[in-house]
Design an enzyme around this catalytic site. Sequence first.
Site, PDB file in Angstrom:
ATOM      1  N   HIS A  69      30.294  50.799  48.048  1.00 47.54           N
ATOM      2  CA  HIS A  69      30.567  50.175  47.003  1.00 47.54           C
ATOM      3  C   HIS A  69      29.763  49.922  45.727  1.00 47.54           C
ATOM      4  O   HIS A  69      30.142  49.188  44.676  1.00 47.54           O
ATOM      5  CB  HIS A  69      30.717  48.471  47.334  1.00 47.54           C
ATOM      6  CG  HIS A  69      31.861  48.445  48.565  1.00 47.54           C
ATOM      7  ND1 HIS A  69      33.212  47.980  47.787  1.00 47.54           N
ATOM      8  CD2 HIS A  69      31.862  48.590  49.627  1.00 47.54           C
ATOM      9  CE1 HIS A  69      33.999  47.729  48.849  1.00 47.54           C
ATOM     10  NE2 HIS A  69      33.325  48.117  50.138  1.00 47.54           N
TER      11      HIS A  69
ATOM     12  N   LYS B 126      25.957  45.069  34.109  1.00 48.11           N
ATOM     13  CA  LYS B 126      27.563  44.650  33.591  1.00 48.11           C
ATOM     14  C   LYS B 126      27.379  44.303  32.178  1.00 48.11           C
ATOM     15  O   LYS B 126      28.548  43.964  31.565  1.00 48.11           O
ATOM     16  CB  LYS B 126      27.871  43.640  34.716  1.00 48.11           C
ATOM     17  CG  LYS B 126      28.127  44.035  35.988  1.00 48.11           C
ATOM     18  CD  LYS B 126      28.737  42.565  36.823  1.00 48.11           C
ATOM     19  CE  LYS B 126      28.806  43.240  38.204  1.00 48.11           C
ATOM     20  NZ  LYS B 126      30.028  43.677  38.588  1.00 48.11           N
TER      21      LYS B 126
ATOM     22  N   LYS C 186      32.229  37.690  36.081  1.00 53.61           N
ATOM     23  CA  LYS C 186      31.906  38.570  37.088  1.00 53.61           C
ATOM     24  C   LYS C 186      30.464  38.261  37.347  1.00 53.61           C
ATOM     25  O   LYS C 186      29.972  37.608  36.399  1.00 53.61           O
ATOM     26  CB  LYS C 186      31.996  40.168  36.710  1.00 53.61           C
ATOM     27  CG  LYS C 186      31.364  40.441  35.281  1.00 53.61           C
ATOM     28  CD  LYS C 186      31.707  41.784  34.834  1.00 53.61           C
ATOM     29  CE  LYS C 186      33.040  42.345  34.088  1.00 53.61           C
ATOM     30  NZ  LYS C 186      33.863  42.873  35.318  1.00 53.61           N
ATOM     31  N   ARG C 187      29.966  38.811  38.421  1.00 55.82           N
ATOM     32  CA  ARG C 187      28.645  38.574  38.829  1.00 55.82           C
ATOM     33  C   ARG C 187      27.688  38.787  37.839  1.00 55.82           C
ATOM     34  O   ARG C 187      27.858  39.554  36.777  1.00 55.82           O
ATOM     35  CB  ARG C 187      27.937  39.554  39.954  1.00 55.82           C
ATOM     36  CG  ARG C 187      28.432  39.197  41.338  1.00 55.82           C
ATOM     37  CD  ARG C 187      27.987  40.264  42.314  1.00 55.82           C
ATOM     38  NE  ARG C 187      28.416  41.384  42.223  1.00 55.82           N
ATOM     39  CZ  ARG C 187      27.743  42.560  42.346  1.00 55.82           C
ATOM     40  NH1 ARG C 187      26.530  42.583  42.162  1.00 55.82           N
ATOM     41  NH2 ARG C 187      28.317  43.756  42.180  1.00 55.82           N
TER      42      ARG C 187
ATOM     43  N   LYS D 171      43.017  42.333  37.734  1.00 53.32           N
ATOM     44  CA  LYS D 171      43.643  41.146  37.735  1.00 53.32           C
ATOM     45  C   LYS D 171      44.052  40.956  36.190  1.00 53.32           C
ATOM     46  O   LYS D 171      45.135  40.312  35.889  1.00 53.32           O
ATOM     47  CB  LYS D 171      42.467  40.295  38.173  1.00 53.32           C
ATOM     48  CG  LYS D 171      42.556  40.413  39.764  1.00 53.32           C
ATOM     49  CD  LYS D 171      41.198  39.619  40.116  1.00 53.32           C
ATOM     50  CE  LYS D 171      40.722  39.973  41.431  1.00 53.32           C
ATOM     51  NZ  LYS D 171      39.138  39.590  41.967  1.00 53.32           N
TER      52      LYS D 171
ATOM     53  N   THR E 235      37.269  44.961  40.036  1.00 52.17           N
ATOM     54  CA  THR E 235      38.637  44.490  40.431  1.00 52.17           C
ATOM     55  C   THR E 235      38.982  43.443  39.317  1.00 52.17           C
ATOM     56  O   THR E 235      40.621  43.303  39.200  1.00 52.17           O
ATOM     57  CB  THR E 235      38.875  43.998  41.853  1.00 52.17           C
ATOM     58  OG1 THR E 235      37.378  43.203  41.937  1.00 52.17           O
ATOM     59  CG2 THR E 235      38.545  45.115  42.923  1.00 52.17           C
TER      60      THR E 235
HETATM   61  C1  NBG Z   1      31.153  45.878  44.231  1.00 53.74           C
HETATM   62  C2  NBG Z   1      31.052  46.572  42.999  1.00 53.74           C
HETATM   63  C3  NBG Z   1      32.414  46.616  42.315  1.00 53.74           C
HETATM   64  C4  NBG Z   1      33.513  47.027  43.256  1.00 53.74           C
HETATM   65  C5  NBG Z   1      33.285  45.933  44.521  1.00 53.74           C
HETATM   66  C6  NBG Z   1      34.585  46.324  45.125  1.00 53.74           C
HETATM   67  C7  NBG Z   1      29.056  45.491  45.333  1.00 53.74           C
HETATM   68  C8  NBG Z   1      27.878  45.718  46.077  1.00 53.74           C
HETATM   69  N1  NBG Z   1      29.821  46.393  44.957  1.00 53.74           N
HETATM   70  O1  NBG Z   1      32.561  47.649  41.238  1.00 53.74           O
HETATM   71  O2  NBG Z   1      30.083  46.257  41.808  1.00 53.74           O
HETATM   72  O3  NBG Z   1      34.679  46.655  42.447  1.00 53.74           O
HETATM   73  O4  NBG Z   1      32.167  46.265  44.979  1.00 53.74           O
HETATM   74  O5  NBG Z   1      34.696  47.638  45.604  1.00 53.74           O
HETATM   75  O6  NBG Z   1      29.333  44.215  45.354  1.00 53.74           O
END
Ligand code: NBG
Length: 815
Positions: free
Chosen positions: A357, A550, A544-545, A656, A652
């Site tokens: 991921h 980002k 987002k985080r 959305k 993701t």
């Molecule tokens: C995250 C990515 C995103 C991705 C999501 C789901 C982690 C380690 N990875 O880009 O940063 O959409 O995983 O796949 O949280």
Amino acid sequence: MITISKRKFKQNFESKMYSLYAQPINEASDEQLLNVLAGVLKDLIAKRWVDTKIDKEKEVYYFSIEFLLGRQLKSNLLNLGVENNIREGLKELGINLDDLIKSEVDPALGNGGLGRLAACFLDSMASVGMSGHGYGIRYKYGLFKQKFVNGCQVEVPDNWLTQGNYLWEVVRPNKAILVKFEGDVYLEEHHGSLKVIHKNYIPVMAMPYDIPIIGYENDCVNTLRLWKSEIPRRDFGQTTANARNYSASYEEALNYKYYTEEISQVLYPNDSNYAGRLLRLKQEYFFVSAGIQDIYRKYKKHKFDIHELPNKVAIHINDTHPALCVPELMRILLDIEGLSWDEAWDITRNTISYTNHTIMSEAMEKWPTEMVKKLLPRIYMIIEEIDRRYNLYLNSKYQNKDKVNNMSIINNGMVNMANLCIVSSYSVNGVAKLHTNLLEKEVLKDFYEDEPYKFNNKTNGIAHRRWLISANPQLSGLITDLIGPDWKTETFKLKELELYKNDNNVLDKLDNIKYDNKVLLSNYIKEKYSIDVDPNSIFDVQVKRLHAYKRQLLNLLNIMTLYHKILENPNMDVQPRTFIFGAKAAPGYYLAKCIIKTINSVADLINNDIRVKDKLKVVFIENYGVSLAELIIPAANVSEQISTTTKEASGTSNMKFMMNGALTMATLDGANVEICELVGKENMFLFGLTAEEVLNYNKNGGYSSIDLYHTNLRLKQVVDDLVNGFIPNLGKEGREVYDSLITYNDEYFVLRDANDYERAQRELSALYKKKYDWNRMSLINIANSGVFSSDRTIKEYGDDIWFKGCEKNEKMYKL
Ligand code: NBG
């Protein structure tokens, strides 16, 4: 389909209230009402849940350290198709269903995209009728709750299990499992063969808590099984004969209790120290071992031939956290089943698959060998043996020492979990086309060249039931009015909406729906933060985080630029904007926390400046999570997807937002590339470095942020603002952010992309004035978002990974 009449529902509700609380309905608290309603629904699905568990076909087990479920009541009602009667029945009992829906607490079982994806996948597996179950941890506190104190993030424990238990769970003490830590392992001869003996281990009991996962309008109810760590109970049947004895002293017993219970306390203990890292490793083995033993127990109950395991069971590793599935399965096959190494290896390799991921190296887990050896002695032996054999293979094939080291599982005193996963599974997938491509060509190049057939792409998706049908009922209603209801199960049909792209009447309706959603969000902001935001302004959202890649910072510098421009030219024609942020920073990630403080300080500055009053607002919404996302995303006009190209694996939230009609401001990163392929460049706002340019900088250098700073006066001005007192109440945090840009040469190319970003933002503002053009683009985005349903993603996982080659494929799930 389940049906329940209003009358029957009311009866059930009342008797559940009596049996649970022995009190009349009108004396119950909201929490009790919710619990009673959940109880009635659980009774309603109980039979199906039991039936789904009678496993005849191949089953999928999805192991994940996070499951970011969100509230369950609304989606359960939707999937069961019983909302209307229940709403009416409750009304007659004097209860408002919407109030109950809102009073449900969000389970704190995840952090970001990775955990939310796991939850979307569970929903989709059940909804396409696939027998797919989750294994995870039942964290007592989960991820922290974010509070802002003087603009800074403060982490407080999220006591989400307010009543001690979760509404939807069923605890199963009869299915508890023993997990063993530490101790001594040796081989003993037993009737002529060698047997592995594990003595003096620390026994921990894994107690399963099951949550039903209900499919959409079908008969399927799958299970998310979450493990809680406990001291073994007295009546715990599994043998602890060789375990350490903790009854010596009271103090020792207390320490033991702490040791066991600590494991399922919090999600992501701070790993900036040794104790935190050790705890994470414990957590990982704890839930993996419980899950694998559970699968094995069920399998043996059916008396299936162990060699058939890959035809009956698929085990999926979600990122590297559950990587220990590999040695744990090997351990069972070798030590308990008594298979030879080759047999065990063959079975394991054909049962386990893995998703990567991220390409961020900090998130690719590595554990010190000493730590693994001490905590998990038998597991370490197995990893060592996999590594030894793999090295024999590598050395026979390649001369290049660096390459062999890079691919080894154990290297430099560390166990590389990603390598363990790749070597030991039959499928390795990325989560968007660009990401998979980068894995193959860059990050995992050596592995790809060695075994290319293992690699494949599965572009992420989202549960459209939650993110559109449920979160945006007005839009969902309009879509159904226009093209009929089939899109709800076949999202590709959303494409038919394009027929209306020149119908101003439809575009007006779309505009009104967006406006209504913006009013709802404005009300929340007003109530929570006493900030007035104008629903007629552009709602520009980045949620987002918080991570430097980002680039929330790029967004912020642009806001500062806009602010200066308005101050310099008060008559400037600007389209009013409301910039909305939502993000948590990892507790140990200092720069991310400094960025939060900086955004909050800028927000204070701008929101209190009457000179920009009707033009600019900045709102940072605290404690971003699933329920807030359901409020924010339907209200967004602009979706900020502005990561440094190559760094965002997929994203993701971009999907959305698109599905809810926001227009995407984006770099060509992650799944933005695929959004662009679908809607065309002309229906989104693109800017920034290409992947090739970023890779080129990374390989050959040549980037100097300080040059840009000196040549671009506007940029210099806003960067200087970070440290020159222009932003009140910003001290060392502003300096830290400044240093990341100037002193440390701006690792994520914020300054490099700033100009082009501003250009794209200007174009966006101009377009917003042309109402029909804007709404046409919005409609085209919605129409093309069907491919991002996680139902599509899950079917691809099924077809290409889990059920490939299995004869019973067709029977397993409906396509
Ligand atoms: C995250 C990515 C995103 C991705 C999501 C789901 C982690 C380690 N990875 O880009 O940063 O959409 O995983 O796949 O949280």
